[in-house]
Design a protein around this motif. Structure first.
Motif, PDB file in Angstrom:
ATOM      1  N   ILE A  21       0.864  -1.187   0.000  1.00 24.61           N
ATOM      2  CA  ILE A  21       0.000   0.000   0.000  1.00 24.61           C
ATOM      3  C   ILE A  21       0.898   1.233   0.000  1.00 24.61           C
ATOM      4  O   ILE A  21       1.815   1.349   0.825  1.00 24.61           O
ATOM      5  CB  ILE A  21      -0.924   0.007   1.234  1.00 24.61           C
ATOM      6  CG1 ILE A  21      -1.758  -1.277   1.280  1.00 24.61           C
ATOM      7  CG2 ILE A  21      -1.825   1.236   1.226  1.00 24.61           C
ATOM      8  CD1 ILE A  21      -2.444  -1.519   2.613  1.00 24.61           C
ATOM      9  N   SER A  22       0.651   2.153  -0.915  1.00 26.44           N
ATOM     10  CA  SER A  22       1.508   3.338  -1.014  1.00 26.44           C
ATOM     11  C   SER A  22       0.688   4.548  -1.434  1.00 26.44           C
ATOM     12  O   SER A  22      -0.479   4.434  -1.837  1.00 26.44           O
ATOM     13  CB  SER A  22       2.630   3.101  -2.030  1.00 26.44           C
ATOM     14  OG  SER A  22       2.098   2.813  -3.306  1.00 26.44           O
ATOM     15  N   LYS A  23       1.307   5.711  -1.367  1.00 23.96           N
ATOM     16  CA  LYS A  23       0.639   6.955  -1.763  1.00 23.96           C
ATOM     17  C   LYS A  23       0.472   6.989  -3.285  1.00 23.96           C
ATOM     18  O   LYS A  23       1.339   6.544  -4.035  1.00 23.96           O
ATOM     19  CB  LYS A  23       1.448   8.166  -1.305  1.00 23.96           C
ATOM     20  CG  LYS A  23       1.593   8.306   0.199  1.00 23.96           C
ATOM     21  CD  LYS A  23       2.422   9.533   0.548  1.00 23.96           C
ATOM     22  CE  LYS A  23       2.593   9.679   2.055  1.00 23.96           C
ATOM     23  NZ  LYS A  23       3.467   8.613   2.606  1.00 23.96           N
ATOM     24  N   SER A  24      -0.635   7.549  -3.712  1.00 20.73           N
ATOM     25  CA  SER A  24      -0.830   7.800  -5.136  1.00 20.73           C
ATOM     26  C   SER A  24      -0.032   9.033  -5.548  1.00 20.73           C
ATOM     27  O   SER A  24       0.387   9.842  -4.702  1.00 20.73           O
ATOM     28  CB  SER A  24      -2.313   8.020  -5.435  1.00 20.73           C
ATOM     29  OG  SER A  24      -3.054   6.848  -5.218  1.00 20.73           O
ATOM     30  N   LYS A  25       0.155   9.186  -6.853  1.00 22.70           N
ATOM     31  CA  LYS A  25       0.869  10.334  -7.390  1.00 22.70           C
ATOM     32  C   LYS A  25      -0.096  11.245  -8.142  1.00 22.70           C
ATOM     33  O   LYS A  25      -1.073  10.781  -8.750  1.00 22.70           O
ATOM     34  CB  LYS A  25       1.959   9.872  -8.368  1.00 22.70           C
ATOM     35  CG  LYS A  25       2.960   8.878  -7.796  1.00 22.70           C
ATOM     36  CD  LYS A  25       3.961   9.548  -6.889  1.00 22.70           C
ATOM     37  CE  LYS A  25       5.049   8.548  -6.463  1.00 22.70           C
ATOM     38  NZ  LYS A  25       6.045   9.192  -5.563  1.00 22.70           N
ATOM     39  N   ASP A  26       0.175  12.558  -8.101  1.00 21.74           N
ATOM     40  CA  ASP A  26      -0.619  13.478  -8.917  1.00 21.74           C
ATOM     41  C   ASP A  26      -0.039  13.544 -10.324  1.00 21.74           C
ATOM     42  O   ASP A  26       0.913  12.830 -10.668  1.00 21.74           O
ATOM     43  CB  ASP A  26      -0.708  14.855  -8.261  1.00 21.74           C
ATOM     44  CG  ASP A  26       0.650  15.548  -8.122  1.00 21.74           C
ATOM     45  OD1 ASP A  26       1.611  15.128  -8.818  1.00 21.74           O
ATOM     46  OD2 ASP A  26       0.756  16.494  -7.328  1.00 21.74           O
ATOM     47  N   GLU A  27      -0.597  14.432 -11.150  1.00 25.11           N
ATOM     48  CA  GLU A  27      -0.159  14.502 -12.551  1.00 25.11           C
ATOM     49  C   GLU A  27       1.288  14.952 -12.700  1.00 25.11           C
ATOM     50  O   GLU A  27       1.917  14.752 -13.756  1.00 25.11           O
ATOM     51  CB  GLU A  27      -1.085  15.439 -13.341  1.00 25.11           C
ATOM     52  CG  GLU A  27      -1.138  16.869 -12.840  1.00 25.11           C
ATOM     53  CD  GLU A  27      -2.149  17.056 -11.719  1.00 25.11           C
ATOM     54  OE1 GLU A  27      -2.418  18.212 -11.346  1.00 25.11           O
ATOM     55  OE2 GLU A  27      -2.678  16.043 -11.202  1.00 25.11           O
ATOM     56  N   ASN A  28       1.847  15.548 -11.643  1.00 26.00           N
ATOM     57  CA  ASN A  28       3.247  15.988 -11.684  1.00 26.00           C
ATOM     58  C   ASN A  28       4.200  14.998 -11.033  1.00 26.00           C
ATOM     59  O   ASN A  28       5.389  15.276 -10.875  1.00 26.00           O
ATOM     60  CB  ASN A  28       3.379  17.355 -10.998  1.00 26.00           C
ATOM     61  CG  ASN A  28       2.585  18.429 -11.689  1.00 26.00           C
ATOM     62  OD1 ASN A  28       2.580  18.512 -12.932  1.00 26.00           O
ATOM     63  ND2 ASN A  28       1.893  19.271 -10.913  1.00 26.00           N
ATOM     64  N   GLY A  29       3.652  13.851 -10.622  1.00 24.04           N
ATOM     65  CA  GLY A  29       4.501  12.837 -10.023  1.00 24.04           C
ATOM     66  C   GLY A  29       4.749  13.037  -8.541  1.00 24.04           C
ATOM     67  O   GLY A  29       5.589  12.342  -7.942  1.00 24.04           O
ATOM     68  N   ASN A  30       4.036  13.959  -7.907  1.00 25.88           N
ATOM     69  CA  ASN A  30       4.195  14.210  -6.475  1.00 25.88           C
ATOM     70  C   ASN A  30       3.249  13.333  -5.666  1.00 25.88           C
ATOM     71  O   ASN A  30       2.139  13.018  -6.115  1.00 25.88           O
ATOM     72  CB  ASN A  30       3.924  15.689  -6.163  1.00 25.88           C
ATOM     73  CG  ASN A  30       4.878  16.614  -6.884  1.00 25.88           C
ATOM     74  OD1 ASN A  30       6.076  16.362  -6.928  1.00 25.88           O
ATOM     75  ND2 ASN A  30       4.336  17.676  -7.473  1.00 25.88           N
ATOM     76  N   ASP A  31       3.693  12.961  -4.466  1.00 22.52           N
ATOM     77  CA  ASP A  31       2.852  12.144  -3.585  1.00 22.52           C
ATOM     78  C   ASP A  31       1.579  12.896  -3.200  1.00 22.52           C
ATOM     79  O   ASP A  31       1.626  14.092  -2.880  1.00 22.52           O
ATOM     80  CB  ASP A  31       3.606  11.774  -2.313  1.00 22.52           C
ATOM     81  CG  ASP A  31       4.657  10.710  -2.548  1.00 22.52           C
ATOM     82  OD1 ASP A  31       4.578  10.018  -3.586  1.00 22.52           O
ATOM     83  OD2 ASP A  31       5.559  10.573  -1.692  1.00 22.52           O
TER      84      ASP A  31
END
Length: 537
Positions: A488-498
């Motif tokens: 289980i991990s954090k998703s990324k936004d469109e810029n690749g940030n957590d």
């Protein structure tokens, strides 16, 4: 005492005013002030401390429509672990420490185990037919419920290999749901828990490939109604019971009457549909052993009253776990998203016990060898108690506690959230820290009752949840299995940030607000193992 002297002087002054002839506006104003002061002084002298409200209404307007436990916690922080308030004329006590809850709800359970009359949830919707809102302790119906549950899902019964095997099998199916559709992780624990309890309560098998089982959906809808109807202050009729006699046609769009009628219809479906399924299966000689079949067969020729009790008990069993276990599972997923180091340590423990080759999934037999996973279970129950306020108790006779007078009929709320967020017991309570339950050598330490979430989180006294052992087992096997096969991990936004989820819980049955995360199989071997265990390989 000083306050008695003041009252005597106020009474003397009032008598002098009233003896002066005709009353003036000033006289009336002074009399009103006197009565308010009298009320405040009497309360200060004999009742626990708490915020003052306006006459009769009390502090009702200060209680929010959601997350009431946070407002109660603010008062507990200011006034102490026993807070007295008045809500629409009803004396109410908020209990904010384990000691006070133990002293009152446990040690004095004979007088603190009743339920207040819940007009909306109990009378109008119909939840008073089941265990949760049944009056106690002298009510034969309440004792009948407890006997049935103790025999079927009590501590001994929950060690039965048949029940443990059912929980393991349904957990395997839950993992398959995560593997197929990891983005819909909010829904999967509800479906899995509903399927498990349907099987246990009614011998009903949910189709493996079903998108949405109709009976699982029936319970989910009914439980949404339960949670809303049970919230303190959600419906005015609970504060003004006479409103239940107002005709529905007078209210805008039927008002609370229309809502109650809809909720009652949904509850009736939850009672009737699965019970009818059992009766049909028994008549055809095809019934799978279950809670319902065992007690219908015990009665040989059950009377309508017997059937009604068994139906209500089975529905209570079903509804009691249908939303609480999913609450713990989604809170666990949120915690692993935010504290990856906890996940890494737990996975290392599981790999050392089961092996990294993924030849089998965790079982209950592995539990004694997984102290850190057990600590995670405890911390999930503490970090987000599924029912932060529990259900209200009601005092059946006058009582005195710490020199304070508590009158008969007082409604008592045990603010479980405050007890499990107490920084003197759980340092940095907002931090998810399973290590707080371990010794220095990594083994589970023996907990005192006041610091054990597996006790506090399930209520107090004669009202403690009878399904607590079954629920603890379900949460353990779900968490252990998910840790072993998924990451289980954090998703990324469109810029690749957590994307960092917010830690926020809502609802009378507390769930995390919707958040995003990524759930992936730890390896191809893990994915293959999941498919194999559900018969898809």
């Amino acid at each position: 005492m000083l306050w008695r002297n003041v009252i005597n002087r106020l009474i003397d002054s009032t008598l002098q005013i009233s003896g002066c002839g005709s009353l003036t506006v000033l006289d009336v104003a002074l009399a009103v002030v006197f009565l308010v002061l009298l009320f405040m002084l009497i309360r200060c002298g004999s009742s626990p401390p708490g915020p003052f409200g306006v006459p009769f209404i009390g502090v009702a307007w200060q209680i929010p429509s959601d997350k009431q436990w946070l407002k109660f916690h603010d008062w507990i922080s200011h006034y102490g672990d026993i807070v007295a308030i008045t809500v629409m004329g009803t004396p109410t006590l908020i209990v904010g420490s384990f000691k006070a809850a133990n002293d009152l709800l446990d040690a004095k359970g004979t007088i603190y185990s009743d339920r207040p009359n819940a007009v909306m949830a109990g009378e109008l919707v119909g939840w008073d037919r089941g265990l949760g809102y049944a009056h106690a302790p002298d009510n034969p119906r309440f004792r009948g419920f407890r006997r049935l549950f103790q025999h079927f899902i009590g501590p001994r019964a929950c060690l039965d290999s048949h029940i443990l095997g059912m929980q393991e099998e349904e957990t395997h199916r839950l993992m398959m749901r995560f593997l197929r559709d990891p983005t819909n992780f909010y829904r999967h624990p509800r479906e899995s828990t509903g399927a498990l309890i349907l099987r246990l309560a009614y011998g009903y098998e949910v189709a493996r490939d079903a998108e949405e089982d109709p009976l699982v959906r029936v319970v989910e809808v009914a439980m949404q109604g339960f949670a809303k109807a049970s919230e303190p202050g959600a419906f005015l009729v609970d504060s003004f019971p006479l409103l239940r006699y107002v005709p529905e046609w007078i209210l805008p769009r039927g008002g609370f009457k229309a809502v109650a009628r809809r909720m009652r219809r949904e509850l009736d479906e939850m009672y009737d549909l699965p019970f009818r399924f059992v009766k049909t299966q028994m008549e055809a000689g095809k019934a799978i052993p279950s809670f319902t079949t065992s007690y219908l067969e015990e009665k040989i020729t059950p009377t309508p009253a017997d059937e009604e009790l068994i139906k209500a008990a089975a529905a209570s069993l079903y509804s009691g776990g249908a939303d609480t276990t999913p609450s713990s599972m989604t809170a666990f997923i949120l915690a692993m998203t935010l504290w990856p180091d906890v996940q890494t340590r737990a996975q290392a423990e599981l790999d050392s016990v089961l092996g990294a080759s993924r030849t089998r999934l965790p079982t209950f037999a592995d539990r004694p060898k997984l102290p850190y996973v057990n600590a995670i279970v405890l911390e999930v129950l503490r970090w987000n108690p599924a029912v932060p306020l529990g259900l209200a108790h009601r005092l059946t006779q006058d009582d005195v506690y710490r020199g304070w007078f508590i009158q008969k009929g007082t409604v008592v709320w045990a603010n479980i959230w405050s007890m499990l967020q107490d920084p003197t017991v759980f340092p940095e309570p907002q931090v998810f820290r399973p290590e707080r339950y371990l010794r220095e050598d990594g083994t589970l330490r023996e907990l005192e009752r006041y610091e054990d979430p597996s006790i506090i989180g399930f209520g107090f006294g004669r009202r403690i949840c009878p399904g607590m052992f079954f629920a603890m087992n379900s949460v353990f096997i779900g968490i252990a299995t998910m840790l072993y096969v998924f990451h289980i991990s954090k998703s990324k936004d469109e810029n690749g940030n957590d994307i960092i989820p917010a830690v926020e819980f809502r609802g009378f049955i507390s769930h995390p607000v919707p958040f995003r995360c990524d759930i992936t199989a730890r390896s191809e071997e893990a994915a293959v193992l999941i498919r194999k265990m559900v018969g898809e390989n």
